[in-house]
Every structure is written in structure tokens, then in C-alpha cells.
Design an enzyme around this catalytic site. Structure first.
Site, mmCIF file in Angstrom:
data_model
loop_
_atom_site.group_PDB
_atom_site.id
_atom_site.type_symbol
_atom_site.label_atom_id
_atom_site.label_comp_id
_atom_site.label_asym_id
_atom_site.label_seq_id
_atom_site.Cartn_x
_atom_site.Cartn_y
_atom_site.Cartn_z
ATOM 1 N N ASP A 1 -48.734 -4.759 2.293
ATOM 2 C CA ASP A 1 -48.213 -4.493 3.439
ATOM 3 C C ASP A 1 -49.192 -4.806 4.344
ATOM 4 O O ASP A 1 -50.361 -3.912 4.163
ATOM 5 C CB ASP A 1 -47.449 -3.325 3.639
ATOM 6 C CG ASP A 1 -46.910 -2.933 5.014
ATOM 7 O OD1 ASP A 1 -45.538 -2.750 5.089
ATOM 8 O OD2 ASP A 1 -47.611 -3.026 5.988
ATOM 9 N N ASP B 1 -44.376 -8.686 7.191
ATOM 10 C CA ASP B 1 -45.633 -8.392 6.740
ATOM 11 C C ASP B 1 -45.745 -7.757 5.314
ATOM 12 O O ASP B 1 -46.885 -7.308 5.167
ATOM 13 C CB ASP B 1 -46.454 -7.503 7.778
ATOM 14 C CG ASP B 1 -45.928 -6.009 7.685
ATOM 15 O OD1 ASP B 1 -44.758 -5.595 7.231
ATOM 16 O OD2 ASP B 1 -46.923 -5.414 8.025
ATOM 17 N N GLU B 2 -44.828 -7.957 4.478
ATOM 18 C CA GLU B 2 -44.601 -7.200 3.352
ATOM 19 C C GLU B 2 -43.702 -8.056 2.215
ATOM 20 O O GLU B 2 -42.981 -8.680 2.537
ATOM 21 C CB GLU B 2 -44.087 -5.805 3.428
ATOM 22 C CG GLU B 2 -42.807 -5.635 3.638
ATOM 23 C CD GLU B 2 -42.499 -4.165 3.815
ATOM 24 O OE1 GLU B 2 -42.550 -3.725 2.846
ATOM 25 O OE2 GLU B 2 -41.404 -3.787 4.648
HETATM 26 P P1 TTP Z 1 -44.616 -1.969 9.568
HETATM 27 O O1 TTP Z 1 -45.312 -2.627 8.335
HETATM 28 O O2 TTP Z 1 -43.603 -0.957 9.437
HETATM 29 O O3 TTP Z 1 -45.920 -1.454 10.495
HETATM 30 P P2 TTP Z 1 -47.512 -1.987 10.962
HETATM 31 O O4 TTP Z 1 -47.752 -3.121 10.135
HETATM 32 O O5 TTP Z 1 -47.310 -2.106 12.373
HETATM 33 O O6 TTP Z 1 -48.267 -0.993 10.327
HETATM 34 P P3 TTP Z 1 -48.630 -0.257 8.998
HETATM 35 O O7 TTP Z 1 -50.021 -0.116 9.041
HETATM 36 O O8 TTP Z 1 -48.178 1.240 8.916
HETATM 37 O O9 TTP Z 1 -47.883 -1.169 8.027
HETATM 38 O O10 TTP Z 1 -43.983 -3.256 10.307
HETATM 39 C C1 TTP Z 1 -44.543 -4.635 10.500
HETATM 40 C C2 TTP Z 1 -44.323 -5.130 11.607
HETATM 41 O O11 TTP Z 1 -43.130 -5.216 11.846
HETATM 42 C C3 TTP Z 1 -45.084 -4.408 12.550
HETATM 43 O O12 TTP Z 1 -46.417 -4.505 13.143
HETATM 44 C C4 TTP Z 1 -44.112 -4.372 13.937
HETATM 45 C C5 TTP Z 1 -42.847 -4.813 13.305
HETATM 46 N N1 TTP Z 1 -41.806 -3.964 13.346
HETATM 47 C C6 TTP Z 1 -40.726 -4.209 14.337
HETATM 48 O O13 TTP Z 1 -40.710 -4.845 15.150
HETATM 49 N N2 TTP Z 1 -39.704 -3.244 14.096
HETATM 50 C C7 TTP Z 1 -39.302 -2.591 13.199
HETATM 51 O O14 TTP Z 1 -38.358 -1.994 13.079
HETATM 52 C C8 TTP Z 1 -40.238 -2.376 11.751
HETATM 53 C C9 TTP Z 1 -40.031 -1.659 10.796
HETATM 54 C C10 TTP Z 1 -41.400 -3.320 12.251
HETATM 55 MG MG MG Z 2 -47.398 -3.006 7.953
#
Ligand code: TTP
Ligand code: MG
Length: 385
Positions: free
Chosen positions: A10, A105-106
């Protein structure tokens, strides 16, 4: 048999990190990607510099700016994030075809038996992390374990740039100190119900037997029983390019009541909409499926002028089809909703901009914040009122 190795990867602060790559002057600064505060927007992604001030995703942007007034707020640019996502997935596929993208992103990778070609799973994981940073400029966190559940939890524990390996046989021990909400299937409601039994950690949960859990949580109790012990045998599912997305449910007892059918339709529409948004898809065709008690099955569909990923829009179309198509004298055994005719993000943008539909934008913002809460607390956290 080879030991099973599942990797979960992720990206850290994905949207915010991409923005930092595109404008290196932002590096290290508190960056927020989300809707501006004036529009009751929420934070989609916050850089780790912003998180140091207490900013987190799903928080209203206005509140984030009170915590961190110097934060730089940027509007999301989905097309760019999608490009980075595609590049990341392409790198993952170089190592194995067994890649299951979960969101932009995962992804999960099944690394079972990869040693012959790539060295140990640990080495491979490290190499992957390094390559992503060198080639894309993005840092990722990785969890490596014997199954999906444990790998996913592990990847989130030491962000950013985390790497957590859970050795085989140590799954239960690894999970024991964590709060029960970390487990799949344990949302806010379940957590509250468990805390009434004095259970707040996974370890305490694992001390309960299956009968107790089933009595308390219903059928889901058995899943939770297994998860609490770190047991999960779900496979990494390789997705084909999806042409449609649907959800259906078979009723325990056949239903003739329009109200009950509509209620189920709404739940299904929400589930489909959430999956669409997670995959960055929007579709123009809404399909309703009905099966009567005698198993006769019919489908009806409608194609709209603009694509959608919104539950309300999907529901309205499906409910209209239901009223038109249903034989009211017969009882329904199964009902389903599907969305297809997906369009690319680019075309969608211009359509939405052209439409200038304030209601659509409002619904979208609402849906995004609902998604975030669901991601965090599980599906049961929110039901439309
Ligand atoms: P995440 O992996 O949940 O968050 P992140 O990558 O910003 O932070 P982390 O380091 O904790 O992983 O989500 C990935 C991307 O998806 C995030 O950058 C923004 C987007 N996103 C949304 O727009 N809406 C949502 O409901 C989620 C879960 C994520
Ligand atoms: Mg993330």
C-alpha cells in the site's frame, strides 16, 4: 507443499505523495489532497507532515486547516493517480501474474513458490519497495504473511515505508495485542457489542469459543472466530478487465412487498457504487435482475446519458425498472443490481463538467466521505437513513 506467502502493498499517503512528485517544492510540507473547505469537503489524503498536526483522511478540510493552517490544500487529479497506479501494477506483474489490485494504491501478491526465480519472499519484498521508490518516486508499506488478512494488517502497522513480516505459525500472536477493529468483519457496531463482553483486543477475542461468537455476532461470528486466530485461506484473485459489476441477494423468504424490495435495492446499489469508486470506474448502463419464486428470471436495463458511480443514481434507475418490470402478483426470490458500459475517467470529467449538475457533485462528495468511513469502520458503520 510450498509455504504460502502473501504480500500486501500500500502506497504511503498516495494522492499527496504523487502531488509532491509533480511539484517537488511541496516535499516535506503539510500537503492535503481533498475538496476545499468552503464546499464542506473532506481530506482524501494527507502527507505525513500534515498528519503530524493531527490531520487525517475523512476529516473535514475545514477542521484540518484549523489543526494545520499552513497546510497546502490541492484538488484531486484522479487521472494522474491512475497513471501512477497503472505503473505500480505493471511493476508488480513483472514478479508474478498473481496480483490482485484492491484499490488504486494497494494490491495483494501471491508469492508462494517464488523462491526459485526471485530469492526469498523477504528479498523480493525489499526489492519491490526499493524499485517503486526509485522508479516511481513513491514509498510503499508492505506486509508479508501466510495469508491476506494478516498481510494487510501488517502493511498498515509501520507506515510510512513500513515492512512487517509475520512468520508462519506466529499469526495469532502477532494479532493478539491489536484492537478488534483491525479485523475484517469487525466494524464499529460489532466492536461495541464485543466491548460489552469485555473484549477489546484480538487476543481477548481469540479466547472466546465459536459458539459464543456465533451467539453474539450471528453467522459472521464464525469468520471472526477464524480471523481472531489469524486464519484466512482466501486466495489472491486475479481480476480480468471488468466489463460489469453487480451484486445480488437471495431472500431467506420470498418477498412480495415493494418496500422491502426497494430497501434491498438501495443496499445493493450502495455496495455496487462503493466497488465502482474503489476501482475508479463509472458506468452508464444500470441493470436490474429479478428471480421469482418459481425461478423464472428476468433482467431489465437502462442506459443513461452520463456515467455514474453514485448509489443514489443507480438506485433511482433500478427502482424505476423494478416498478416497470415486476409482476406484482408474484413473489421475488432474488434481486440484483449491476452497472456496465464503463467509461474512462477523462471522458467522465468532461461530461460532468459539461453537465454542471450541482446535485451530482454534492452526491459525489457525500459518497466519498461515506467510502472513507466504510473503509475505516467496515460496511456496517453506515446505512443510508
Ligand atoms: P489509503 O491507502 O487509505 O490512504 P493513503 O495512501 O493516502 O495513506 P496511507 O499512508 O495511510 O496509506 O488510500 C489511498 C488513496 O485513495 C488516498 O491517497 C486517497 C484515496 N482515497 C479516496 O479518495 N477515498 C477513499 O475512500 C479512500 C479509502 C482513499
Ligand atoms: Mg495508501
Amino acid at each position: 507443499m510450498a509455504r504460502r506467502y502473501i504480500l500486501h502493498l500500500d502506497f504511503d499517503a498516495f494522492f499527496a505523495s504523487v502531488e509532491e512528485i509533480l511539484d517537488p517544492a511541496l516535499k516535506g510540507k503539510p500537503v492535503i489532497v481533498g475538496a476545499p473547505p468552503g464546499q464542506r469537503g473532506v481530506v482524501a489524503s494527507a502527507s505525513y507532515a500534515a498528519r503530524a498536526f493531527g490531520v487525517c483522511s475523512a476529516m473535514p478540510t475545514a477542521q484540518a486547516l484549523r489543526l494545520c493552517p499552513q497546510a497546502i490544500v490541492l484538488p484531486p487529479r484522479h487521472k494522474v493517480y491512475q497513471e501512477y497506479s497503472a505503473r505500480m501494477m505493471a511493476i508488480l506483474f513483472e514478479y508474478t501474474p498473481l496480483v490482485e489490485p484492491l484499490s488504486l494504491d494497494e494490491a495483494f501478491l501471491d508469492l508462494t513458490g517464488c523462491e526459485a526465480r526471485w530469492g526469498s519472499p523477504q528479498e523480493l519484498a525489499r526489492e519491490l519497495q526499493e524499485r517503486l521508490e526509485v522508479e516511481l518516486g513513491l514509498t510503499a508499506s508492505i506486509g508479508l504473511a501466510s495469508n491476506k488478512l494478516v498481510a494487510k494488517i501488517a502493511s498498515g502497522l509501520e507506515k510510512p515505508r513500513g515492512f512487517v513480516l509475520v512468520p508462519h505459525g506466529r499469526e495469532a500472536e502477532f494479532l493478539a495485542p491489536l484492537p478488534v477493529e483491525k479485523l475484517w468483519g469487525v466494524g464499529e457496531v460489532t466492536a461495541r457489542s464485543l466491548s460489552e463482553m469485555g473484549v477489546s483486543t484480538v487476543g481477548q477475542l481469540a479466547a472466546l469459543n465459536a459458539t459464543q461468537l456465533e451467539a453474539r455476532l450471528g453467522r459472521r461470528g464464525l469468520d471472526v472466530y477464524r480471523y481472531a486466530r489469524g486464519l484466512d485461506d482466501r486466495a489472491v484473485v486475479v481480476e480480468r478487465a471488468e466489463k460489469s459489476l453487480s451484486r445480488e441477494v437471495t431472500f431467506a423468504e420470498d418477498v412480495g412487498d415493494r418496500k422491502v424490495l426497494r430497501k434491498e435495492l438501495l443496499v445493493l446499489s450502495e455496495s455496487v457504487a462503493l466497488q465502482l469508486r474503489k476501482r475508479g470506474l463509472r458506468g452508464r448502463t444500470i441493470k436490474l435482475k429479478l428471480r421469482y419464486s418459481d425461478f423464472e428470471t428476468l433482467t431489465r436495463q437502462v442506459t443513461m446519458g452520463a456515467p455514474t458511480d453514485l448509489a443514489q443514481v443507480i438506485f433511482e434507475q433500478a427502482a424505476r425498472l423494478l416498478d416497470k418490470a415486476r409482476d406484482k402478483k408474484r413473489e421475488v426470490r432474488l434481486i440484483g443490481v449491476g452497472v456496465s458500459k464503463f467509461e474512462t475517467e477523462e471522458r467522465q470529467l468532461s461530461l460532468f463538467e459539461g453537465a454542471g449538475d450541482g446535485r451530482v457533485e454534492k452526491l459525489r462528495r457525500l459518497s466519498q466521505s461515506v467510502d472513507r468511513i466504510r473503509e475505516r469502520y467496515g460496511d456496517e458503520a453506515i446505512r443510508r437513513g
